[in-house]
Design an enzyme around this catalytic site. Structure first.
Site, PDB file in Angstrom:
ATOM      1  CD  GLU A  60      -1.922  -2.345   1.375  1.00 26.94           C
ATOM      2  OE1 GLU A  60      -0.815  -2.647   1.890  1.00 26.94           O
ATOM      3  OE2 GLU A  60      -2.822  -3.188   1.169  1.00 26.94           O
ATOM      4  CG  HIS A 129     -11.226  -5.606   6.875  1.00 24.37           C
ATOM      5  ND1 HIS A 129     -10.306  -6.306   7.598  1.00 24.37           N
ATOM      6  CD2 HIS A 129     -10.810  -5.650   5.588  1.00 24.37           C
ATOM      7  CE1 HIS A 129      -9.373  -6.783   6.787  1.00 24.37           C
ATOM      8  NE2 HIS A 129      -9.652  -6.393   5.558  1.00 24.37           N
TER       9      HIS A 129
END
Lengths: 328, 335
Positions: A60, A129
């Site tokens: 990322e 999440h």
């Protein structure tokens, strides 16, 4: 105008901007062959090819860093982080680089970058999440933060973000992807960054919200209308730039405010908006500002208790009644 | 004796290498003096001892190749063609500085010379170099991205992500590791399980080599060869350049982690007199020529200091400028 989902509106914006400007490039985890884990990038690889639409390794920080470098090299990357939770792995490039480069190099660099990231809770995805991290980005100068709530705004804001010369954290809500609305098909349609939207006019109280919480605010307003309570709903659209003028004007008119945000309460977006209200509209306030926010807890998995941690329509309704019952 | 130097480069270019190394040394030593006087403040990381790396490597690149670096980067900008006056003014924090006094020693940047920044988060420059290489390839520009970094940066995830990514996307990145043996005070053997840094690229199928960084010609020849390979194949390559910094990590570093004897040993290999000696021995220049270049560099640096001293401070209003493109009104309520 055509009725379409928030997902398809975003997809349309990406396609239109890629057709319009060959310097717009897209990459991220599973965005090309797999067409995105939320299918926002559906059809991009087929239309624009693997030179412009690229799958990446699960790296990322480098996804964002390569966007920064390629923007310095003259491109306009619109990259995807699979979810905003993974943006935490890219914080060095987002905060230390993307947000700083223009300023620390004396204005000599321009970074036309969009980092798209879905987020929010409510799908029982557990603590890692389900986060709403917009306050992290809003806290940091040097980046814009867009938080669209409707399909039309999703398209218009994304197109503006891609055309803008500033880096934009474009935060999509996972529970809005299937929401439907009328979207202008006009390729020149954009929604400016930094202009809040009065979604519903009212006179008794102003509800200030963004992203999915604006939709929730509209539902609360509809409910309250049945009881004769008139709510004005201000959708912020972007947190940076923040359209202070629009929401303060609304609160000066109604005299009461409820701020609804999904992020954690402590140092959250609601805290900042509330401070701005006290600084700018103190004399107009008829009652203390009410904050509705996510609970300050890591998100639990179980449906029954996850619900407690995310603002619900009833919470907003209750807060409006509270602010109407109080006075200074 | 036949000149081996002349076989590699014309006399003018050989002299230029020497001149640039001397300029870098003079500049850095002058920075130390200005720091002591309080004219330069904040962090100051000096390059003295490593000149052959910046000078040799830059000579091996094309003028429009991208260069990114870390925070010990004054010489890389200077050799690239940055005006010493604007660099010194930046260090003084003056409005005439390269970045209007907003960057400082660690954040030099000048797109006109494709010097794309000094970055001060260790390893932060890796993905940026990869991105620049992607932009060049996408636009068909034929430029490569040269990425300078230290031995300390190779244990950051960015290094590994960057190598993998550059190889995967077949991007023209030349990784230039300046191994000066210390990440601040932690020796490379105490930080890297495999201290032979160039060997660490095999996991990413990136070819690499090791070069003597105290020899400017060795660096130049290796970088020139590697840069052309990178350009031709559109693939990454890594060179580990063995070098040494004569000063501490920064001005605040007393250097207790290494012995005086070790420092002296490396100072005896100072790349500047070593190259000067070769130039004289091989008949490229006379000793007087070298003295002349030294005097010239001293004058340039002196003028840079005067320029920096006499330059105005930034206006207070600068605080709100250059943060957002085309918009200084993002936070109007704070002004």
């Amino acid at each position: 105008m055509a009725e379409m989902t928030y997902r398809d509106a975003l997809n349309m914006a990406l396609k239109e901007e890629m057709r319009r400007d060959p310097s717009v490039v897209v990459w991220g985890e599973d965005v090309a062959l797999y067409e995105g884990s939320f299918k926002v990038t559906r059809g991009l690889l087929a239309e624009f090819g693997e030179g412009r639409v690229k799958d990446t390794p699960i790296s990322e920080n480098t996804i964002v860093g390569v966007a920064v470098g390629s923007a310095l090299g003259g491109l306009r990357p619109a990259v995807e982080l699979m979810t905003v939770n993974f943006a935490l792995l890219a914080m060095d490039q987002i905060i230390n680089h993307m947000a700083k480069i223009r300023s620390m190099f004396g204005g000599q660099a321009t970074l036309p970058i969009v980092v798209r990231a879905p987020g929010g809770g409510g799908s029982q995805l557990g603590a890692q999440h389900s986060q709403s991290l917009e306050a992290f980005f809003m806290h940091c100068p040097g980046i814009y933060v867009a938080v669209p709530s409707t399909p039309s705004d999703a398209k218009g804001l994304l197109k503006s973000a891609i055309r803008d010369n500033n880096p934009v954290m474009f935060l999509e809500h996972e529970l809005l992807y299937n929401s439907k609305g009328e979207v202008p098909e006009d390729e020149d349609f954009t929604v400016p960054l930094g202009k809040a939207h009065i979604m519903r006019e009212g006179k008794d109280v102003t509800i200030i919200a963004y992203s999915r919480m604006s939709i929730l605010a509209l539902a609360a307003a509809a409910e309250l209308e049945k009881e004769g309570i008139s709510c004005e709903v201000v959708d912020l659209r972007t947190l940076t730039p923040l359209d202070t003028a629009t929401f303060t004007a609304s609160v000066k008119k109604t005299g009461r405010a409820v701020v609804v945000s999904e992020c954690w309460r402590t140092c959250g977006v609601g805290a900042e908006i509330t401070s701005l209200l006290y600084e700018n509209c103190f004399d107009s306030l008829l009652a203390p500002v009410q904050r509705v926010s996510g609970l300050d807890v890591p998100m639990p998995y179980s449906r029954k208790i996850e619900k407690l941690c995310i603002p619900q329509v009833e919470d907003a309704v209750k807060a409006v009644k509270e602010v109407l019952s109080q006075k200074y | 004796m036949e000149s081996r130097l002349r076989a590699a480069l014309p006399d003018y270019d050989l002299m230029k290498l020497y001149e640039q190394m001397v300029l870098c040394r003079e500049f850095e030593e002058s920075c130390a003096e200005q720091y002591t006087k309080g004219h330069i403040t904040g962090f100051l990381h000096l390059y003295s001892g490593q000149e052959a790396v910046a000078v040799g490597a830059t000579a091996g690149l094309h003028k429009d190749d991208y260069v990114v670096s870390a925070y010990r980067e004054h010489p890389q900008a200077l050799v690239r063609g940055a005006d010493p006056k604007r660099v010194m003014a930046e260090l003084f924090g003056k409005s005439t500085g390269m970045c209007k006094g907003k960057g400082g020693s660690m954040h030099l940047f000048d797109p006109d010379i494709a010097f794309m920044g000094g970055y001060a988060i260790v390893g932060g420059q890796f993905p940026i170099a990869v991105g620049l290489a992607f932009a060049s390839k996408y636009r068909g520009e034929g430029r490569i991205a040269a990425c300078f970094f230290g031995d300390g940066a190779v244990n950051q995830g960015n290094f590994h992500e960057g190598l993998n990514w550059a190889r995967l996307w077949e991007l023209p990145v030349l990784f230039l590791c300046e191994n000066n043996f210390y990440g601040i005070g932690t020796g490379v053997h105490r930080a890297s399980a495999l201290p032979d840094i160039h060997r660490r690229t095999c996991g990413y199928d990136v070819p690499s080599e090791k070069v003597d960084g105290m020899d400017v010609m060795a660096v130049y020849l290796a970088v020139k060869r590697a840069a052309e390979w990178v350009r031709e194949h559109s693939r990454p390559y890594l060179i580990e350049v063995i070098t040494y910094r004569f000063r501490g990590h920064s001005m605040a570093d007393p250097g207790k982690y290494r012995s005086a004897a070790e420092v002296e040993l490396w100072k005896a290999r100072d790349p500047i007199p070593a190259f000067g000696k070769r130039l004289v021995e091989e008949g490229v220049v006379s000793r007087d020529d070298l003295d002349c270049l030294q005097a010239k560099a001293r004058t340039v640096v002196k003028e840079a200091v005067i320029f920096a001293e006499e330059s105005p401070w930034p206006d207070d209003g600068e605080v709100w400028k250059d943060i957002y493109a085309g918009g200084e009104e993002v936070c109007p309520w704070q002004k």
